[in-house]
Design an enzyme around this catalytic site. Sequence first.
Site, PDB file in Angstrom:
ATOM      1  N   GLY A  43      34.351  33.257  16.790  1.00  0.00           N
ATOM      2  CA  GLY A  43      34.765  31.856  16.865  1.00  0.00           C
ATOM      3  C   GLY A  43      33.587  31.026  17.349  1.00  0.00           C
ATOM      4  O   GLY A  43      32.431  31.429  17.197  1.00  0.00           O
ATOM      5  N   ALA A  45      32.362  30.425  20.322  1.00  0.00           N
ATOM      6  CA  ALA A  45      31.482  31.074  21.299  1.00  0.00           C
ATOM      7  C   ALA A  45      30.736  32.237  20.659  1.00  0.00           C
ATOM      8  O   ALA A  45      29.515  32.356  20.794  1.00  0.00           O
ATOM      9  CB  ALA A  45      32.290  31.541  22.505  1.00  0.00           C
ATOM     10  N   GLY A  46      31.461  33.087  19.934  1.00  0.00           N
ATOM     11  CA  GLY A  46      30.842  34.286  19.363  1.00  0.00           C
ATOM     12  C   GLY A  46      29.844  33.964  18.267  1.00  0.00           C
ATOM     13  O   GLY A  46      28.733  34.514  18.231  1.00  0.00           O
ATOM     14  N   HIS A 267      50.583  22.780  25.874  1.00  0.00           N
ATOM     15  CA  HIS A 267      50.126  21.549  25.226  1.00  0.00           C
ATOM     16  C   HIS A 267      51.321  20.651  24.931  1.00  0.00           C
ATOM     17  O   HIS A 267      52.312  21.100  24.370  1.00  0.00           O
ATOM     18  CB  HIS A 267      49.391  21.914  23.934  1.00  0.00           C
ATOM     19  CG  HIS A 267      48.557  20.787  23.406  1.00  0.00           C
ATOM     20  ND1 HIS A 267      49.115  19.650  22.903  1.00  0.00           N
ATOM     21  CD2 HIS A 267      47.221  20.631  23.312  1.00  0.00           C
ATOM     22  CE1 HIS A 267      48.137  18.834  22.516  1.00  0.00           C
ATOM     23  NE2 HIS A 267      46.981  19.410  22.758  1.00  0.00           N
ATOM     24  N   SER A 285      47.411  17.102  17.165  1.00  0.00           N
ATOM     25  CA  SER A 285      46.287  16.788  18.043  1.00  0.00           C
ATOM     26  C   SER A 285      46.660  15.822  19.147  1.00  0.00           C
ATOM     27  O   SER A 285      47.376  14.841  18.945  1.00  0.00           O
ATOM     28  CB  SER A 285      45.153  16.170  17.250  1.00  0.00           C
ATOM     29  OG  SER A 285      44.224  15.583  18.136  1.00  0.00           O
ATOM     30  N   ARG A 338      47.344  17.151  30.084  1.00  0.00           N
ATOM     31  CA  ARG A 338      48.349  17.917  29.349  1.00  0.00           C
ATOM     32  C   ARG A 338      49.451  18.492  30.223  1.00  0.00           C
ATOM     33  O   ARG A 338      50.616  18.486  29.833  1.00  0.00           O
ATOM     34  CB  ARG A 338      47.641  19.049  28.611  1.00  0.00           C
ATOM     35  CG  ARG A 338      46.738  18.496  27.552  1.00  0.00           C
ATOM     36  CD  ARG A 338      45.861  19.542  26.932  1.00  0.00           C
ATOM     37  NE  ARG A 338      45.145  18.921  25.818  1.00  0.00           N
ATOM     38  CZ  ARG A 338      44.321  19.563  25.014  1.00  0.00           C
ATOM     39  NH1 ARG A 338      44.107  20.852  25.185  1.00  0.00           N
ATOM     40  NH2 ARG A 338      43.725  18.935  24.039  1.00  0.00           N
ATOM     41  N   HIS A 430      49.308  26.888  24.463  1.00  0.00           N
ATOM     42  CA  HIS A 430      48.166  26.546  23.623  1.00  0.00           C
ATOM     43  C   HIS A 430      46.889  27.292  23.993  1.00  0.00           C
ATOM     44  O   HIS A 430      46.266  27.921  23.153  1.00  0.00           O
ATOM     45  CB  HIS A 430      47.931  25.035  23.713  1.00  0.00           C
ATOM     46  CG  HIS A 430      46.828  24.539  22.856  1.00  0.00           C
ATOM     47  ND1 HIS A 430      46.740  24.852  21.515  1.00  0.00           N
ATOM     48  CD2 HIS A 430      45.758  23.762  23.117  1.00  0.00           C
ATOM     49  CE1 HIS A 430      45.657  24.266  21.003  1.00  0.00           C
ATOM     50  NE2 HIS A 430      45.046  23.617  21.956  1.00  0.00           N
ATOM     51  N   GLU A 454      36.805  31.110  25.505  1.00  0.00           N
ATOM     52  CA  GLU A 454      38.144  31.241  26.084  1.00  0.00           C
ATOM     53  C   GLU A 454      38.356  32.609  26.745  1.00  0.00           C
ATOM     54  O   GLU A 454      39.227  32.763  27.591  1.00  0.00           O
ATOM     55  CB  GLU A 454      39.220  30.997  25.004  1.00  0.00           C
ATOM     56  CG  GLU A 454      40.617  30.795  25.576  1.00  0.00           C
ATOM     57  CD  GLU A 454      41.682  30.520  24.512  1.00  0.00           C
ATOM     58  OE1 GLU A 454      41.316  30.327  23.339  1.00  0.00           O
ATOM     59  OE2 GLU A 454      42.873  30.492  24.858  1.00  0.00           O
ATOM     60  N   LEU A 470      36.141  23.334  22.970  1.00  0.00           N
ATOM     61  CA  LEU A 470      35.088  23.432  21.953  1.00  0.00           C
ATOM     62  C   LEU A 470      33.733  23.321  22.639  1.00  0.00           C
ATOM     63  O   LEU A 470      32.781  24.021  22.319  1.00  0.00           O
ATOM     64  CB  LEU A 470      35.250  22.324  20.912  1.00  0.00           C
ATOM     65  CG  LEU A 470      36.580  22.270  20.185  1.00  0.00           C
ATOM     66  CD1 LEU A 470      36.549  21.222  19.080  1.00  0.00           C
ATOM     67  CD2 LEU A 470      36.928  23.619  19.589  1.00  0.00           C
TER      68      LEU A 470
END
Lengths: 667, 248
Positions: A43, A45-46, A267, A285, A338, A430, A454, A470
């Site tokens: 994702g 990070a990876g 969320h 969103s 949230r 979420h 995450e 993100l």
Amino acid sequence: MSILDSKIPSGPIAEKWTKHKNEINLVNPANKRNIDIIVVGTGLAGASAAATLAELGYNVKTFCFQDSPRRAHSIAAQGGINASKNYQGDGDSDYRLFYDTVKGGDYRSREANVYRLAEVSSNIIDQCVAQGVPFAREYGGLLDNRSFGGVLVSRTFYAKGQTGQQLLLGAYSAMNRQINRGKIQAFNRHEMMDIVKVDGKARGIIARNLVTGEIERHSAHAVVLASGGYGNVFFLSTNAMGSNVTAAWRAHKKGAFFANPCFTQIHPTCIPVSGDLQAKLTLMSESLRNDGRIWVPKHKKDAEAIRAGKLKPTEIKEEDRDYYLERRYPAFGNLVPRDVASRAAKERCDAGYGVNKTGQAVYLDFASAIERYGKEKAFSSGHKNPSQEEIIKLGKEVVESKYGNLFDMYQKITDQNPYETPMMIFPAVHYTMGGLWVDYNLMTTIPGCYAAGEANFSDHGANRLGASALMQGLADGYFVLPYTIGDYLSSDIQTGPISTETKEFEQAEKEVRDSLDRLMNIKGDKPVDYFHRKLGLIMWNKCGMSRNEKELKEAIEEIAQLREEFYSNVRIPGKATVKNAELEKASRVADFLELGELFAKDALERNESCGGHFREEYQTEDGEALRDDENYRYVSAWEYKGQPKDAVLHKEQLIFENIELKTRSYK
Amino acid sequence: MKLKLNIWRQEDANAKGQFENYDLDGIDGDMSFLEMLDVLNNNLIEQGVEPVEFDHDCREGICGMCSLQINGEPHGPDRRVTTCQLHMRKFKDGDTITIEPFRAKAFPVVKDLVVDRSAFDRIQHAGGYISVNTSGNTQDANSIPIEKENADMAFNAATCIGCGACVAACKNASAMLFTSAKVSQYALLPQGEVEATERVLNMVEQMDKEGFGNCTNTGACEIECPKGISLENIARLNREYLSASFKG
């Protein structure tokens, strides 16, 4: 006494990262060619870590369970990514981004990590733009920004409602460049089954080829886990169906401490559950809260009439609507963080004001935004006396240009037109703020095993603000790990290739084979999903948006029982030597059944309310969260000792030198 | 509602496949197509039958993992949706639904309804990127203003999810729409210009090598594309390719 060493550099907060980068060891480029790194998960990070490490010269192997890195769940993030660019001139700075993130996280994140995140945030935007990420722009050609929950400045960069997709494709393209150069070997449709330790250090993984069922050994000098979060422990969540905790959990069982498992973000703006056989929840969103107003009927009889299908929301007069967020939190209104928005929705629904069949939904209404934008548009295009009809038409066009794809998605799922009638929304699981404990270098308690994005715990505290996940994924991957991993690997330049023909690899492979055989041989009556759904219900009802001591204790018992039932009655048809989706699921659910129990244990231990963790026993008179900084200002890091009930708690005391701890108030 | 399902079953890439019939009851209109398949699989497992394998992940229409040829159309009868966002309200009680994998030489079947779309990745490896280092030492993001119109067009091209519906819809199994979306995104941005020639030549060469067919402008790809990727991108790809061929 804690054995956790966070390795936070000394010195003023704004200089820590620079100082650290100047002091840590480097690896000579010629030596990087002799060093292998495994990255699990591709994702944000990876993929960004893999691309950057390969570019630096390391040999990188990536692993993902999807058929392509481009499908990682980061792709589903909608709203945006924060950066302290202050392009809007509204007073933003690194310090403010740092402050908002620490405050938003209810003072349960690590100051030094969060400051570093704010510090590199501007670079992330520059980097992504250079890679061709098509962020939204204004007519002057410059980048556009919007604001997000919990924040008073406009610092969020976005690409319509598909920011995650565009950022992930940017990182994926950076990976592709390195794949083309031969510096990354990508193992897709592979799942990490275990981590292999040699002399106490992470030296490789055991992976399963999901197409052939083959069990493979892969060695490396360091292992990076960027495998995402564990929200699917709730079964119903906004996570992709395949998102799982296996990589992190197996590392936990091999010695990596698991931090703050009870911190889960609920969320506030998801499409409500529609039926018993639902498999997935869809997020709308949070950016919608910029323009949407949240309300329920003021009178119970109206709510009841709506639920019975006798009244439409558009028939309820303005004065009969309760815009409860605006009422309770005048300073932030619909843009409260949230956790606050989620609890407020639950409170109204529990009190009987919910608006869908199940009574578990509130309205998110765009009527006044459509009117406001319509007037603006008419005025700026020369219609000084537009009719109401023209205003609505123009307003709908503006709203469509901002949120069109989200509105379409809502309509596809619910069969209702949100331009005409308010959306129905309800909170859903979420993002998980807990994860593997890491030090400032992002290293877990297993030397040579890192966790990014995450999968680690460090930056979000008890609650995550919008557009910060993100940011963290890319910060860890592009700008943090590539430095910090070098410090560790600099002592590995003499090691040479790591053999997989050793007793450690043999033993780890055997354990993996045994656990798969065990699952295949149960031959019970019930599909994996039966157990997963049951676990999800326990988690949602007893470890969800609010928790109490009694129910947490019950949850611990029930999960342990369910685990026993799983191991005596799950049925997995087919063979382990071919593609077998049920076996993949079973293996992941087995881990969720352990993690779930640790989650409840962690929630029980934390006698305070904070961020996404709301303990009913600890609240103020008007129902707000009551934090206990004196006794719980720490990270709980759990050490594996066999059964989850035997896990041992270690505490990392959090030190706040730059931000004064205050009660979060959004009133 | 009650349904009759006619589903392609194939044990692995080398096995011979065939259709199997299944009766299914208790399906609700609000369910997604994949939730309907979850119900089927649940029943099959309880009966001791191997469940039907299909690709899926995000279930919100963005990851591009789900596929399925449903009654002859990629992602089924609804427009602008992926299979995971197709809802059963699009079908009627008593319907027979035929479900097949995407059929294309370049997408070999892995098992049942799962196909191997890694050819798309290899097209991307051949040049679907801008050669910029990931060091963060790049110029300020606002130092190159981009016309909003171009930025929006680049974004529209970039929203391709790589699901392969375009290939499955095309009688030639051509990957032109996919490749053109990638080429367009970078061709429309100043950052992508420097290596535009090399990019388009390499990506097209790889596309041909993978065994995708030629484009004959029938436009089925655009109609079936869940993200509405426009044929204009193919026109842009052709222009880019032509000009690159002269330069190259």
